[in-house]
Design an enzyme around this catalytic site. Sequence first.
Site, mmCIF file in Angstrom:
data_model
loop_
_atom_site.group_PDB
_atom_site.id
_atom_site.type_symbol
_atom_site.label_atom_id
_atom_site.label_comp_id
_atom_site.label_asym_id
_atom_site.label_seq_id
_atom_site.Cartn_x
_atom_site.Cartn_y
_atom_site.Cartn_z
ATOM 1 N N SER A 1 34.275 11.801 23.865
ATOM 2 C CA SER A 1 35.033 11.236 22.738
ATOM 3 C C SER A 1 36.510 11.160 23.085
ATOM 4 O O SER A 1 37.011 11.948 23.898
ATOM 5 C CB SER A 1 34.853 12.115 21.505
ATOM 6 O OG SER A 1 35.763 11.725 20.501
ATOM 7 N N TYR B 1 36.276 20.447 17.792
ATOM 8 C CA TYR B 1 35.459 19.340 18.314
ATOM 9 C C TYR B 1 36.142 18.772 19.565
ATOM 10 O O TYR B 1 35.494 18.561 20.605
ATOM 11 C CB TYR B 1 35.351 18.248 17.236
ATOM 12 C CG TYR B 1 34.643 16.985 17.664
ATOM 13 C CD1 TYR B 1 33.261 16.915 17.751
ATOM 14 C CD2 TYR B 1 35.377 15.838 17.989
ATOM 15 C CE1 TYR B 1 32.620 15.746 18.133
ATOM 16 C CE2 TYR B 1 34.742 14.665 18.375
ATOM 17 C CZ TYR B 1 33.368 14.625 18.445
ATOM 18 O OH TYR B 1 32.742 13.460 18.832
HETATM 19 N N1 NAP Z 1 30.748 8.492 15.433
HETATM 20 C C1 NAP Z 1 31.914 8.576 16.029
HETATM 21 O O1 NAP Z 1 32.943 8.159 15.481
HETATM 22 C C2 NAP Z 1 31.996 9.146 17.417
HETATM 23 C C3 NAP Z 1 33.212 9.028 18.098
HETATM 24 C C4 NAP Z 1 33.328 9.530 19.370
HETATM 25 C C5 NAP Z 1 32.238 10.162 19.951
HETATM 26 N N2 NAP Z 1 31.077 10.302 19.272
HETATM 27 C C6 NAP Z 1 29.973 10.995 19.939
HETATM 28 O O2 NAP Z 1 28.864 10.135 20.038
HETATM 29 C C7 NAP Z 1 27.676 10.907 20.136
HETATM 30 C C8 NAP Z 1 26.640 10.319 19.197
HETATM 31 O O3 NAP Z 1 27.050 10.503 17.856
HETATM 32 P P1 NAP Z 1 26.805 9.428 16.703
HETATM 33 O O4 NAP Z 1 28.123 8.904 16.317
HETATM 34 O O5 NAP Z 1 25.746 8.497 17.119
HETATM 35 O O6 NAP Z 1 26.371 10.341 15.481
HETATM 36 P P2 NAP Z 1 24.940 10.778 14.932
HETATM 37 O O7 NAP Z 1 24.145 9.589 14.597
HETATM 38 O O8 NAP Z 1 25.216 11.781 13.895
HETATM 39 O O9 NAP Z 1 24.260 11.456 16.187
HETATM 40 C C9 NAP Z 1 24.363 12.784 16.540
HETATM 41 C C10 NAP Z 1 22.998 13.175 17.019
HETATM 42 O O10 NAP Z 1 23.017 14.431 17.687
HETATM 43 C C11 NAP Z 1 21.828 15.094 17.340
HETATM 44 N N3 NAP Z 1 21.931 16.533 17.515
HETATM 45 C C12 NAP Z 1 22.903 17.341 17.063
HETATM 46 N N4 NAP Z 1 22.627 18.613 17.420
HETATM 47 C C13 NAP Z 1 21.465 18.576 18.100
HETATM 48 C C14 NAP Z 1 20.653 19.567 18.706
HETATM 49 N N5 NAP Z 1 21.002 20.854 18.685
HETATM 50 N N6 NAP Z 1 19.519 19.187 19.305
HETATM 51 C C15 NAP Z 1 19.154 17.901 19.337
HETATM 52 N N7 NAP Z 1 19.869 16.910 18.789
HETATM 53 C C16 NAP Z 1 21.018 17.263 18.164
HETATM 54 C C17 NAP Z 1 21.635 14.756 15.889
HETATM 55 O O11 NAP Z 1 20.305 14.976 15.526
HETATM 56 P P3 NAP Z 1 19.862 15.086 13.974
HETATM 57 O O12 NAP Z 1 19.850 13.676 13.468
HETATM 58 O O13 NAP Z 1 18.511 15.656 14.034
HETATM 59 O O14 NAP Z 1 20.866 15.929 13.290
HETATM 60 C C18 NAP Z 1 22.015 13.304 15.877
HETATM 61 O O15 NAP Z 1 20.909 12.489 16.173
HETATM 62 C C19 NAP Z 1 28.070 12.339 19.820
HETATM 63 O O16 NAP Z 1 28.165 13.057 21.020
HETATM 64 C C20 NAP Z 1 29.441 12.192 19.199
HETATM 65 O O17 NAP Z 1 30.228 13.333 19.399
HETATM 66 C C21 NAP Z 1 30.927 9.781 18.027
#
Ligand code: NAP
Lengths: 245, 463
Positions: free
Chosen positions: A138, A151
Amino acid sequence: MKKVIVLGATSAIAQATVRLLAARGASLYLVGRNAANLEAVAKDAATRGAAKVESQAVDLNDFNAHEGLVDAAYTELGGLDGVVLAHGVLGDQAEAQKSWEATEAVLRTNFLSAVSLLTVLANRFEAQKAGTIVVISSVAGDRGRQSNYVYGASKGALNVFLQGLRNRLAKSGVAVVTVKPGFVDTPMTAHLPKNKLFASPDKVARGLLSAADARKNEVYVPGIWALIMLIIRTIPEAMFKRMKL
Amino acid sequence: MKSLESWGRYPQVEQRTHSLVWRTDNLPREGTPLLPHGLGRSYGDSCLNAGGTLLLTSGLDRFISFDPSTGVVRCEAGVTLDMILRLAAPRGWFLPVTPGTKFVTVGGAIANDVHGKNHHRGGTFGRYVRRFELLRSDGSRRVCAPDENPDWYGATIGGLGLTGLVTWAEVQLKPISNPYVLQETVPFGNLDEFLVVARESEKDYEFTMAWVDCLARGKKVGRGLLYRGNFAPPQFDGLPLAKSHLSHGIGLAVPMDMPAFCLNRLSVSAFNWLYYHRQNGKPTQRLTHYDPFFYPLDAIYAWNRIYGKRGFLQFQCVVPYDTARDALKEILERSSRGGLPSFLSVLKTFGDIPSPGWMSFPRQGVTLAMDFANRGEKTWRLVEELDRLTREAGGAVYPAKDARMSPESFAAYFPRHAEFARYLDPGFSSSFWRRVNPVSLPFSLEAERGVAAAQPQSLLAIR
Ligand SMILES: NC(=O)c1ccc[n+]([C@@H]2O[C@H](COP(=O)([O-])OP(=O)(O)OC[C@H]3O[C@@H](n4cnc5c(N)ncnc54)[C@H](OP(=O)(O)O)[C@@H]3O)[C@@H](O)[C@H]2O)c1
Ligand SMILES: Cc1cc2nc3c(=O)[nH]c(=O)nc-3n(C[C@H](O)[C@H](O)[C@H](O)COP(=O)(O)OP(=O)(O)OC[C@H]3O[C@@H](n4cnc5c(N)ncnc54)[C@H](O)[C@@H]3O)c2cc1C
């Protein structure tokens, strides 16, 4: 990437990536912790043209499962040449400041579990002298800010780990790609008011895959974040520490 | 609160939104009425929920299965017809029924029981929905099919999103040999000629629809061009694009909020004149990709913004054959006389194939669709007048395109509304539903205000 393990496959960004990989006819090993949601993603991928889709529901904070998980992926797909590591949690900064448990939970998911998984995977890829490892980090890891430094620290630590891994694996022909998205409209940010800087998961997935195809080192997606973070990194600390960020 | 618009951009209302993510999730408990919202391609207020919460279904966009040997696709309700075409058309399957835009969701297509250019042959979309799951605000889930919970099946098809949330659905597609349509264009000089050509065309053509010149008056009322076509036979299979779901890339973009004066009478007349005369009155036949044939407007991104900030009102009615000629003539004359010309007006015949949906709009007769730039009172009165004319002709107005029909009209158009009301989800409602079912107050408004016989419409303000 033809045979890919996707860690955190139920993430919105991962799902968008899975769709693109499926349309290319890749074989996929999908990992997530919610079995029903994982099955929905797996069926979607199979319908959209993935050559093969296997999945395993497991909590990735269960470090003991990592070795077996990777073994299963190798067996089911007959090898692996790609990794997309996407799982993560945003956590609650205010909560984390009050409690070590809350802080540790963020570090555990975003940093430690990634390190544990990549330790296993890196050794396999190094031995086979091929493959692409893509990790979603990120922009928050570029500089600590009071609003989300726990974070940010988890992602910053991840970035340094990936730099070292890239350095180590370069001679084995393994690419390590650090993807730094800016704001993405996903369940992780559902509570935030949206503005023009928010990108769709699909846009981020496209950026991610083109970086993987080109075996890039570090990419910001969308590209505008390279500029924004350059500015943020350039502000002198003496000034930065007084800013409300 | 967030403002989300319907396609007509009128009315504008304040409502909360909640994004749905997984089909297995329960509905949120918001304490205000819920309403599913697909892509907002309905025009008036049937996809709006003033003061309530819209359940955004765009996250429910996963496929569940597709069998290329039978053409049965199962998907979540937020999957769009565009996504289905991308998946199925290259493998030889097409939508059994499609509206004039591919940017609608499967849930939206079910809730309005949409129709297409083949209504006389194929009926409505609902006929091809083999089964779906209905999630209610009490947490219950029902699989609905013609032979499983048939009452819920009948109430939900054409049920305006008010019986609960459709989470997934299974649709039977129809086979095509290639993505081409053999199309013929036949000009007609007035409404009588239209009725003759349209009925004639039904025999040999699967798809028919006509553009009508809304400014023509007197003997020329109802003149226009009829488009008719069939999917091309297998000898065209080898052409380029044969495996493509698209004929072209992204089209023109209409700039944000073009001022309303773009639509003054002069420019519409010029547009209509050009359009009418470009064919020189001779029928022509040509081969076209299905994309421009079915979805000409999709090539112009956000064309609804051409009407500017105040938006526009769409009006679509169907009238039975006995009254069609006179009623449509009257409707066309009224709208051209009103000095509020319709930019796009379409005529089509509906066949007699029944729909499984109790509240389905299409029924045998002739359907006319028009749109009017929103100029306030004047436009609303015109549309209300057209609603009245339709009711008097024994026809019906399409809720998906309505912002003005009266409660009496609604009751007349949908004779099964009382039966339907028993299947409403108590946690669901819409701006449309509240408008056509005004709450009866425990006191008399007329007595209260001391005015003579107020129409029930005067209660419309209560939301
Ligand atoms: N959204 C943003 O603005 C943003 C910005 C920069 C970086 N990111 C990064 O992008 C990546 C994807 O995030 P996203 O935005 O797509 O959000 P998201 O849809 O909330 O995805 C996060 C996923 O991680 C899974 N997860 C969390 N803890 C876990 C565990 N212990 N075991 C297995 N799965 C686990 C969650 O599963 P559950 O559904 O079962 O909870 C969820 O599917 C993350 O690494 C995040 O930090 C996001
Ligand atoms: C250019 C254009 C051409 C058109 N041509 C035609 C045509 O030829 N024939 C025709 O019939 N229509 C036509 N329409 C209208 C359009 O097909 C319908 O309004 C359609 O229902 C819109 O679907 P949507 O996904 O945008 O749903 P929305 O407009 O967002 O919602 C429509 C209704 O569906 C309900 N709904 C949505 N999702 C669900 C769900 N998952 N479960 C339960 N209820 C749900 C909503 O509550 C609402 O009542 C056209 C519209 C446009 C813009």
